[in-house]
Motif scaffolding. Structure first.
Motif, PDB file in Angstrom:
ATOM      1  N   UNK B  79       0.851  -1.181   0.000  1.00 36.92           N
ATOM      2  CA  UNK B  79       0.000   0.000   0.000  1.00 36.92           C
ATOM      3  C   UNK B  79       0.887   1.232   0.000  1.00 36.92           C
ATOM      4  N   UNK B  80       0.487   2.243  -0.738  1.00 36.81           N
ATOM      5  CA  UNK B  80       1.282   3.461  -0.805  1.00 36.81           C
ATOM      6  C   UNK B  80       0.407   4.651  -1.160  1.00 36.81           C
ATOM      7  N   UNK B  81       0.938   5.818  -0.855  1.00 37.69           N
ATOM      8  CA  UNK B  81       0.241   7.063  -1.175  1.00 37.69           C
ATOM      9  C   UNK B  81       0.669   7.431  -2.593  1.00 37.69           C
ATOM     10  N   UNK B  82      -0.247   7.339  -3.533  1.00 32.97           N
ATOM     11  CA  UNK B  82       0.125   7.613  -4.911  1.00 32.97           C
ATOM     12  C   UNK B  82       0.096   9.099  -5.230  1.00 32.97           C
ATOM     13  N   UNK B  83      -1.001   9.743  -4.880  1.00 30.78           N
ATOM     14  CA  UNK B  83      -1.152  11.158  -5.194  1.00 30.78           C
ATOM     15  C   UNK B  83      -1.531  11.952  -3.951  1.00 30.78           C
ATOM     16  N   UNK B  84      -1.071  13.200  -3.931  1.00 29.01           N
ATOM     17  CA  UNK B  84      -1.416  14.112  -2.840  1.00 29.01           C
ATOM     18  C   UNK B  84      -2.274  15.238  -3.401  1.00 29.01           C
ATOM     19  N   UNK B  85      -3.081  15.870  -2.547  1.00 33.62           N
ATOM     20  CA  UNK B  85      -3.864  16.993  -3.075  1.00 33.62           C
ATOM     21  C   UNK B  85      -2.935  18.142  -3.445  1.00 33.62           C
ATOM     22  N   UNK B  86      -3.293  18.838  -4.491  1.00 34.89           N
ATOM     23  CA  UNK B  86      -2.491  19.965  -4.935  1.00 34.89           C
ATOM     24  C   UNK B  86      -3.386  21.173  -5.120  1.00 34.89           C
ATOM     25  N   UNK B 118      -4.644  10.708 -11.192  1.00 37.07           N
ATOM     26  CA  UNK B 118      -5.722  11.507 -10.610  1.00 37.07           C
ATOM     27  C   UNK B 118      -6.235  12.407 -11.745  1.00 37.07           C
ATOM     28  N   UNK B 119      -6.806  13.558 -11.438  1.00 35.98           N
ATOM     29  CA  UNK B 119      -7.364  14.412 -12.485  1.00 35.98           C
ATOM     30  C   UNK B 119      -6.318  14.987 -13.433  1.00 35.98           C
ATOM     31  N   UNK B 120      -5.082  15.133 -12.949  1.00 39.85           N
ATOM     32  CA  UNK B 120      -4.110  15.878 -13.757  1.00 39.85           C
ATOM     33  C   UNK B 120      -2.816  15.143 -14.065  1.00 39.85           C
ATOM     34  N   UNK B 121      -2.418  14.219 -13.188  1.00 35.74           N
ATOM     35  CA  UNK B 121      -1.086  13.628 -13.283  1.00 35.74           C
ATOM     36  C   UNK B 121      -1.135  12.111 -13.285  1.00 35.74           C
ATOM     37  N   UNK B 122      -0.375  11.517 -14.209  1.00 38.84           N
ATOM     38  CA  UNK B 122      -0.273  10.066 -14.278  1.00 38.84           C
ATOM     39  C   UNK B 122       1.077   9.681 -13.671  1.00 38.84           C
ATOM     40  N   UNK B 123       1.117   8.627 -12.898  1.00 40.36           N
ATOM     41  CA  UNK B 123       2.377   8.188 -12.306  1.00 40.36           C
ATOM     42  C   UNK B 123       2.605   6.710 -12.588  1.00 40.36           C
ATOM     43  N   UNK B 172       8.312   5.730 -10.372  1.00 40.88           N
ATOM     44  CA  UNK B 172       9.403   5.709 -11.341  1.00 40.88           C
ATOM     45  C   UNK B 172       9.316   6.853 -12.345  1.00 40.88           C
ATOM     46  N   UNK B 173       8.087   7.205 -12.724  1.00 36.06           N
ATOM     47  CA  UNK B 173       7.891   8.293 -13.678  1.00 36.06           C
ATOM     48  C   UNK B 173       6.673   9.102 -13.255  1.00 36.06           C
ATOM     49  N   UNK B 174       6.747  10.396 -13.513  1.00 40.80           N
ATOM     50  CA  UNK B 174       5.590  11.255 -13.253  1.00 40.80           C
ATOM     51  C   UNK B 174       5.285  11.980 -14.548  1.00 40.80           C
ATOM     52  N   UNK B 175       4.106  11.758 -15.082  1.00 41.27           N
ATOM     53  CA  UNK B 175       3.708  12.355 -16.352  1.00 41.27           C
ATOM     54  C   UNK B 175       2.740  13.494 -16.034  1.00 41.27           C
ATOM     55  N   UNK B 210       9.250   8.424 -21.386  1.00 36.75           N
ATOM     56  CA  UNK B 210       9.454   9.861 -21.547  1.00 36.75           C
ATOM     57  C   UNK B 210       8.360  10.647 -20.845  1.00 36.75           C
ATOM     58  N   UNK B 211       8.787  11.497 -19.916  1.00 36.39           N
ATOM     59  CA  UNK B 211       7.795  12.220 -19.122  1.00 36.39           C
ATOM     60  C   UNK B 211       7.666  13.680 -19.508  1.00 36.39           C
ATOM     61  N   UNK B 212       8.645  14.208 -20.242  1.00 38.65           N
ATOM     62  CA  UNK B 212       8.587  15.651 -20.484  1.00 38.65           C
ATOM     63  C   UNK B 212       7.845  16.017 -21.754  1.00 38.65           C
ATOM     64  N   UNK B 213       7.335  15.056 -22.464  1.00 41.66           N
ATOM     65  CA  UNK B 213       6.490  15.422 -23.584  1.00 41.66           C
ATOM     66  C   UNK B 213       5.505  14.319 -23.916  1.00 41.66           C
ATOM     67  N   UNK B 214       4.363  14.742 -24.453  1.00 40.92           N
ATOM     68  CA  UNK B 214       3.370  13.778 -24.902  1.00 40.92           C
ATOM     69  C   UNK B 214       2.787  14.302 -26.203  1.00 40.92           C
ATOM     70  N   UNK B 215       2.219  13.427 -26.959  1.00 39.60           N
ATOM     71  CA  UNK B 215       1.733  13.752 -28.284  1.00 39.60           C
ATOM     72  C   UNK B 215       0.215  13.801 -28.257  1.00 39.60           C
TER      73      UNK B 215
END
Lengths: 116, 454
Positions: B79-86, B118-123, B172-175, B210-215
């Motif tokens: 079990x782990x905390x994946x996302x925090x409120x921002x 979550x709503x904005x970030x994929x990990x 490992x990656x934060x998109x 690759x996390x710094x760009x998406x198509x």
């Protein structure tokens, strides 16, 4: 081919052979009678409502003042607001932002440990 | 349906209670509300995400030597905390930590990888086991304290020693920063190298490394937002064809796109839409036709879509209409007015296939869930409830009565609890095991063809 909504009473469909569209129209009539100003189909305004995010307004001036006040007076941080309040009598400070005071462990984990 | 799985009928299947996870407290704490459930590819692991941004992974009991059937018991693995409120200061918006979706990557080594969003970030998370640790260092002792003077002729060689099994989860990656609107879906491509993320108006293609760009591959944002008529509600890659994906809309259509056709897939290759009788339109028509989930069958030849009142089965070769429409809870049609008032009409139910593509499951209210057999067209309504949670308890089929005359054992439509909604369900990829999320509780049920003697 739908039933005749004006003959059927407002509360429950009486006729056993009511068509789906007839039932929907009847529900629509009920809604319109409660909210006469409702837009006919919703359309883009409905979608915008769906997509609208919960906006919590933030004033950087008040925020910085609250932080400064905290530092100078060495006061304990203002009491934690209710989750539902958007703006209140004090500005949230960084340590309050993760306001949801959740347990560090999900109850799914705790209950699993108890039962195993 | 010709061509559907020819495995044994699901009609003789009875469902039994296996386990329930979570507290029995009447008071449901918001962060505990389960927001997604997903088995991994071999069903050994079951992941859940909640509103508090936490992921809990359960592991199935390992096979024992005895010849008995394998247990359907699942226990906490990690079990782990994946996302925090921002807080987005620029737009004055709060970004919820709620996990919208979890998708597993195909296993490539000892570790397990999953994507959570979550709503904005994929990990991308790596979950791995550690059973050995390095001991015997020269410069520090086992507690980490620096050793004193080291004699050159007393150097030791560090070695690995077994330790108690530890499960480690690391991001490992934060998109991030690729979506202006709320992410509703993520789907890993069969090429195991890319994945897509979809929000209300756009779909982006990512490389897992690759996390710094998406198509951007789909963009349905109109020039003028006033002209907005449709939003994307779900998207999924084809299970075998790496160039094909589908996305569903709030207007009840599903578009299939071929990435080989063009870089920007705004033009669909196929559009699946059931013709509508213009005379039967009502205020609610569009709202209840909005598709909340779309899932390809494992063999890729069919897909199911869930709208407010039905689950529809589509043959990928036929765009004109679904091959089957299953009524989930038709009794709610006469309650649409109140369901609109209490916002329940906007509830997003998910649906899923069983491993052999011969059955479909979806949730409803009152903690009811429905199972449909694709071949016999039969359906059953079951309830996830603490009252029926003795080990191996048989689940009795439920029935909702619509009209005035309510038979014994039937539940009246007026007594349905609309706060008890089953939005998320998952079916084991091979076995007859289902996971059902009922608010803050996770139920696991097992299906069996032999009726257990009472």
């Amino acid at each position: 081919m739908s039933g005749s909504p004006d003959l059927v009473p407002q509360d429950e469909p009486q006729a056993p052979f009511k068509t789906p569209s007839g039932i929907e129209r009847q529900q629509e009539e009920m809604l319109k009678s409660k909210y006469p100003n409702l837009k006919p189909k919703g359309g883009s305004s409905l979608l915008q409502k769906r997509m609208q995010q919960k906006t919590k307004y933030f004033d950087s001036g008040d925020y910085n003042m609250a932080r400064a006040k905290m530092k100078s007076k060495q006061e304990p941080p203002p009491e934690v607001k209710q989750l539902n309040q958007v703006t209140g009598d004090h500005m949230p400070t960084p340590d309050e932002i993760p306001r949801v005071r959740k347990q560090s462990q999900s109850n799914l984990v705790i209950s699993s440990a108890i039962n195993s | 349906m010709a061509g559907m799985s020819t495995s044994a009928s699901n009609d003789d299947l009875h469902w039994y209670f296996s386990q329930v996870k979570g507290t029995m407290d009447e008071d449901v704490s918001e962060p505990d509300i389960i927001s997604t459930v997903e088995f991994n590819h071999d069903g050994e692991l079951l992941a859940t995400g909640d509103k508090g941004g936490r992921v809990v992974i359960f592991q199935r009991e390992p096979l024992t030597k005895s010849s008995e059937a394998r247990s359907s018991e699942y226990n906490v693995y990690s079990t782990f905390q994946s996302h925090e409120p921002e807080f987005d200061y620029l737009k004055s918006l709060e970004i919820e930590e709620k996990i919208n979706k979890i998708r597993w990557l195909t296993r490539r080594n000892q570790a397990h990888f999953l994507l959570s969003t979550n709503d904005k970030t994929v990990k991308l998370w790596k979950v791995s086991e550690r059973e050995k640790q390095a001991v015997g260092f020269n410069l520090r002792d086992e507690e980490g304290r620096q050793r004193g003077v080291i004699q050159p002729n007393s150097l030791i060689v560090p070695r690995y020693e077994p330790m108690e099994l530890m499960i480690e989860a690391s991001p490992k990656k934060v998109f991030a920063n690729a979506h202006m609107y709320h992410i509703n879906s993520i789907s890993v491509n069969s090429d195991d190298a890319t994945y897509l993320s979809a929000d209300d108006l756009r779909i982006n293609l990512w490389n897992l490394e690759i996390t710094d760009r998406s198509f951007n591959i789909v963009d349905i944002k109109p020039e003028n937002m006033e002209n907005l008529t449709e939003v994307i509600t779900a998207a999924e890659y084809h299970p075998q064809e790496c160039h094909t994906f589908v996305y569903s809309s709030s207007k009840g259509t599903i578009r299939l796109c071929d990435m080989r056709q063009a870089a920007l897939c705004d033009e669909h290759a196929k559009i699946f839409e059931e013709p509508e009788d213009p005379n039967s339109r009502s205020f609610f028509s569009e709202i209840i036709s909005s598709i909340s989930d779309v899932k390809f069958s494992h063999n890729g030849r069919y897909m199911i879509t869930r709208d407010y009142l039905t689950v529809k089965v589509w043959d990928m070769n036929m765009e004109s209409r679904p091959v089957e429409t299953f009524q989930v809870h038709e009794h709610l049609r006469s309650k649409l007015c109140s369901l609109y008032e209490n916002d329940c009409i906007f509830d997003k139910f998910e649906c899923c296939w069983n491993g052999s593509d011969s059955a479909i499951m979806t949730g409803s209210y009152n903690n009811f869930f429905r199972v449909f057999d694709c071949n016999s067209k039969k359906d059953v309504t079951l309830e996830a409830s603490r009252e029926n949670s003795r080990p191996r308890a048989l689940l009795k089929p439920k029935k909702v009565s619509q009209g005035g005359k309510r038979k014994k054992d039937e539940v009246s439509v007026d007594s349905l609890d609309f706060n008890k909604k089953i939005l998320h369900t998952a079916w084991h990829p091979q076995d007859r095991i289902v996971a059902v999320a009922a608010t803050n509780n996770l139920y696991i049920f097992e299906g069996n063809t032999t009726v257990h003697p009472r």
